[in-house]
Enzyme design. Structure first.
Site, PDB file in Angstrom:
ATOM      1  CB  CYS A 196      -0.982   0.007   1.284  1.00 28.41           C
ATOM      2  SG  CYS A 196      -2.309   1.294   1.197  1.00 28.41           S
ATOM      3  CB  THR A 443     -27.963   0.969  11.198  1.00 33.03           C
ATOM      4  OG1 THR A 443     -28.777   0.786  10.119  1.00 33.03           O
ATOM      5  CG2 THR A 443     -28.760   1.414  12.601  1.00 33.03           C
ATOM      6  CE1 TYR A 444     -25.517   7.656   9.084  1.00 31.15           C
ATOM      7  CE2 TYR A 444     -24.906   5.557   7.899  1.00 31.15           C
ATOM      8  CZ  TYR A 444     -24.543   6.685   8.468  1.00 31.15           C
ATOM      9  OH  TYR A 444     -23.254   7.028   8.692  1.00 31.15           O
ATOM     10  CB  THR A 446     -30.799   3.869   4.206  1.00 35.61           C
ATOM     11  OG1 THR A 446     -29.570   3.891   4.370  1.00 35.61           O
ATOM     12  CG2 THR A 446     -31.750   4.959   4.876  1.00 35.61           C
ATOM     13  CB  THR A 455     -29.532  -2.888   7.496  1.00 37.90           C
ATOM     14  OG1 THR A 455     -28.958  -2.123   8.643  1.00 37.90           O
ATOM     15  CG2 THR A 455     -30.081  -2.088   6.340  1.00 37.90           C
ATOM     16  CD  GLU A 520     -26.943   2.197   1.291  1.00 42.70           C
ATOM     17  OE1 GLU A 520     -27.793   2.165   2.128  1.00 42.70           O
ATOM     18  OE2 GLU A 520     -27.106   1.971   0.100  1.00 42.70           O
TER      19      GLU A 520
HETATM   20  C1  LIG Z   1     -24.161  -1.164   4.459  1.00 43.77           C
HETATM   21  C2  LIG Z   1     -25.352  -0.644   4.505  1.00 43.77           C
HETATM   22  C3  LIG Z   1     -26.430  -1.650   3.626  1.00 43.77           C
HETATM   23  C4  LIG Z   1     -25.918  -0.091   5.871  1.00 43.77           C
HETATM   24  C5  LIG Z   1     -27.294   0.412   5.483  1.00 43.77           C
HETATM   25  N1  LIG Z   1     -27.128   1.851   4.862  1.00 43.77           N
HETATM   26  C6  LIG Z   1     -27.588   0.691   6.890  1.00 43.77           C
HETATM   27  O1  LIG Z   1     -28.227   1.998   7.202  1.00 43.77           O
HETATM   28  O2  LIG Z   1     -27.704   0.116   7.884  1.00 43.77           O
END
Ligand SMILES: CC(C)C[C@H](N)C(=O)O
Length: 549
Positions: A196, A443-444, A446, A455, A520
């Site tokens: 790297c 996490t969001y 989404t 998720t 993401e």
């Molecule tokens: C890695 C992603 C799929 C995580 C997703 N955006 C979340 O808010 O948990």
């Protein structure tokens, strides 16, 4: 022509320095700042004092030019500075200097942004309106005298970035068992395992700034025996951490001029951190910094620039909304996650769980990376020996009875690793723990364009899958989920980034998680980074513990 100073290589010209400016946006500062920069610059060109002196004399409230040593000059002016007004002012000065005929050939930044996987306009801008991120950027800039591309990319996830910067600062710049130049050199050795060069160069600058002996940068042949002794453990830790035993620790801590256990722990954490960080750098396609080869050019801008400038768009757009998703796309993935969450109750025997783990493990061994390793350049090779030593599938480790699966319930980060780390290197356990937790729980809600999605299952699976590649088994996890939630190409991507990051190609990044946003994909990379780091620490801290008992 004869008495012109022509910069053929930035590094050739000792007297020219890299110039960074930080400014807090404040109208009065602009006037003050401009004047101050001009003075600094003139003084500098007239050979006045050392950069450090200049720094001391020109710091003005709210506007503080910082001159760092060992970095090439000017280049930075047009980009490192996140503030338009200052940038313009600096451009004026630059013109002025050129007109005065100093014979400077001024390098130009190649406009390619922080990552060649993600177009610049989709990356969090340095002057982001988000207060938290912006403050972190400014802090990082003050900490490192630059806003590193890594930092900028992590800007998608400020909660994580905060812990990352804190840990990185602690490991490299605050009180701790190891001398500063050792820390940076160890980071170089660690990054060397994955070729790297991005991290090697950044850390070499830091090494020199800490007063490190430039001779050491010629390679392992030039470093003290003590440092060289780390070679073996660095190599194993990077590629096959399951081979680490207490004997390795014993060897380091025995005899004259040996390592204290605290020093060993400090070194181990730095190595693990930089192995994993190399994964992040390749996994996200981080570009060279502006003063590194490939980050600048002396050629004037021209029409043909398009090709050199934007190699982020090599025809295959990253296709945020691309609908062909091997295995059925995001909606299918979300459906599977939902089903798994609902079916959680189903009891399974330990035997059954173990079988599933072994199944995933041996399947993983069938995933091969087709890409050949790049052939390392000599400026990297000098920090590495035995380049042929690479990751090998845990499932293929030979006599399985000698190296059993690592059972996370027998030695876990929370119960054992964390406190041992803290005991031997004050506070490092807390910092790492925080970073692991944020990465693990971030996490969001989404997924692509969908909102209010739980998720958890997907994120757990990624984390545990990485541990599985290193032979670490969590006995409360049903590994059957791996095959339900991770498609083959995603597994392949994870394996490459984690185990052979230097082989990753842009098309690999483009080809997976096609419906995910870039933020993401970076999020997934943060998890890979942290899960790998944790795996390396579990093995190495367990060896330290065995050595001590
Ligand atoms: C890695 C992603 C799929 C995580 C997703 N955006 C979340 O808010 O948990």
């Amino acid at each position: 022509m004869a008495d012109e100073v022509v910069l053929t290589s930035l590094r050739d010209v000792e007297s020219l320095r890299f110039f960074h400016v930080v400014c807090h946006r404040d109208s009065a500062a602009r006037r003050l700042g401009l004047e101050s920069v001009r003075k600094t610059f003139d003084a500098w060109l007239d050979g006045y004092g050392s950069p450090r002196q200049i720094y001391g004399e020109t710091g003005i409230n709210g506007f503080q030019p910082i001159v760092t040593e060992y970095l090439p000059e000017l280049l930075c002016l047009s980009i490192q500075c996140p503030f338009d007004d200052v940038r313009e002012a600096l451009a004026d000065i630059l013109d002025d200097v050129k007109k005065r005929g100093r014979g400077l050939q001024v390098p130009r930044r190649l406009e390619q942004g922080a990552s060649h996987f993600i177009s610049e306009k989709e990356i969090v801008p340095v002057d982001t309106p988000d207060d938290k991120t912006r403050t972190l950027f400014v802090d990082a800039f003050l900490q490192n005298n630059r806003l590193e591309h890594i930092t900028q990319l992590m800007g998608y996830h400020p909660d994580y970035l905060e812990c990352f910067l804190r840990t990185q600062h602690y490991l490299l710049k605050e009180d701790g068992p190891l001398p500063f130049e050792y820390r940076h050199y160890i980071a170089i050795m660690a990054a060397g395992r994955h070729q790297c060069s991005y991290l090697i160069k950044l850390q070499s600058h830091e090494f020199l700034l800490q007063g490190g002996d430039p001779d050491w940068l010629k390679g392992l042949e030039r470093i003290p025996r003590k440092l060289k002794d780390l070679n073996e453990i660095n190599k194993i830790l990077a590629h096959r951490p399951w081979l680490i035993t207490k004997d390795h620790i014993e060897k380091l801590t025995r005899g004259k001029d040996s390592w204290s256990v605290s020093e060993v722990v400090h070194a181990l954490v730095i190595m693990a951190q930089f192995h994993a960080l190399s994964s992040f750098v390749f996994g996200c396609g981080i570009n060279q910094e502006v003063d590194q080869d490939g980050g600048y050019t002396f050629r004037p801008p021209s029409v043909s620039d398009a090709s050199e400038v934007d190699y982020s768009s090599d025809g295959s757009s990253s296709g945020e909304n691309c609908s062909e998703f091997e295995g059925g796309g995001l909606s299918v993935l979300m459906e599977k996650m939902r089903a798994l969450t609902e079916a959680r109750e189903e009891e399974m025997t330990q035997d059954e769980l173990l079988k599933r783990f072994q199944h995933v493990e041996s399947q993983n061994a069938l995933i091969t990376t087709n890409a050949q390793p790049p052939s390392p350049k000599s400026d990297i090779l000098c920090y590495v020996d035995d380049t042929t030593f690479q990751y090998e599938d845990f499932a293929k480790r030979g006599s399985a009875s000698e190296i059993p699966t690592f059972r996370a319930q027998d030695y876990s980060w929370e119960d054992q690793g964390f406190s041992l780390a803290n005991r031997l290197y004050t506070d490092v356990g807390n910092l790492l723990d925080e970073k692991f937790n944020v990465a693990y729980n971030l996490t969001y809600y989404t997924m692509g364009d969908n909102t209010s999605v739980d998720t958890t299952a997907f994120r757990r699976t990624i984390w545990n899958y990485i541990h599985c590649m290193y032979g670490i088994r969590h006995d409360d996890y049903n590994y059957g989920e791996v095959n339900q939630l991770l498609e083959r190409n995603l597994k392949a991507y994870i394996k490459t980034v984690t185990c052979y990051p230097e082989r990753l190609k842009k098309k690999d990044y483009d080809g997976v998680m096609r419906e995910f946003k870039h933020s993401e994909k970076v999020h997934v990379n943060l998890m890979l980074f942290e899960a790998r780091l944790q795996a390396e620490l579990l093995y190495s801290l367990r060896a330290v513990m065995r050595h001590m008992t």
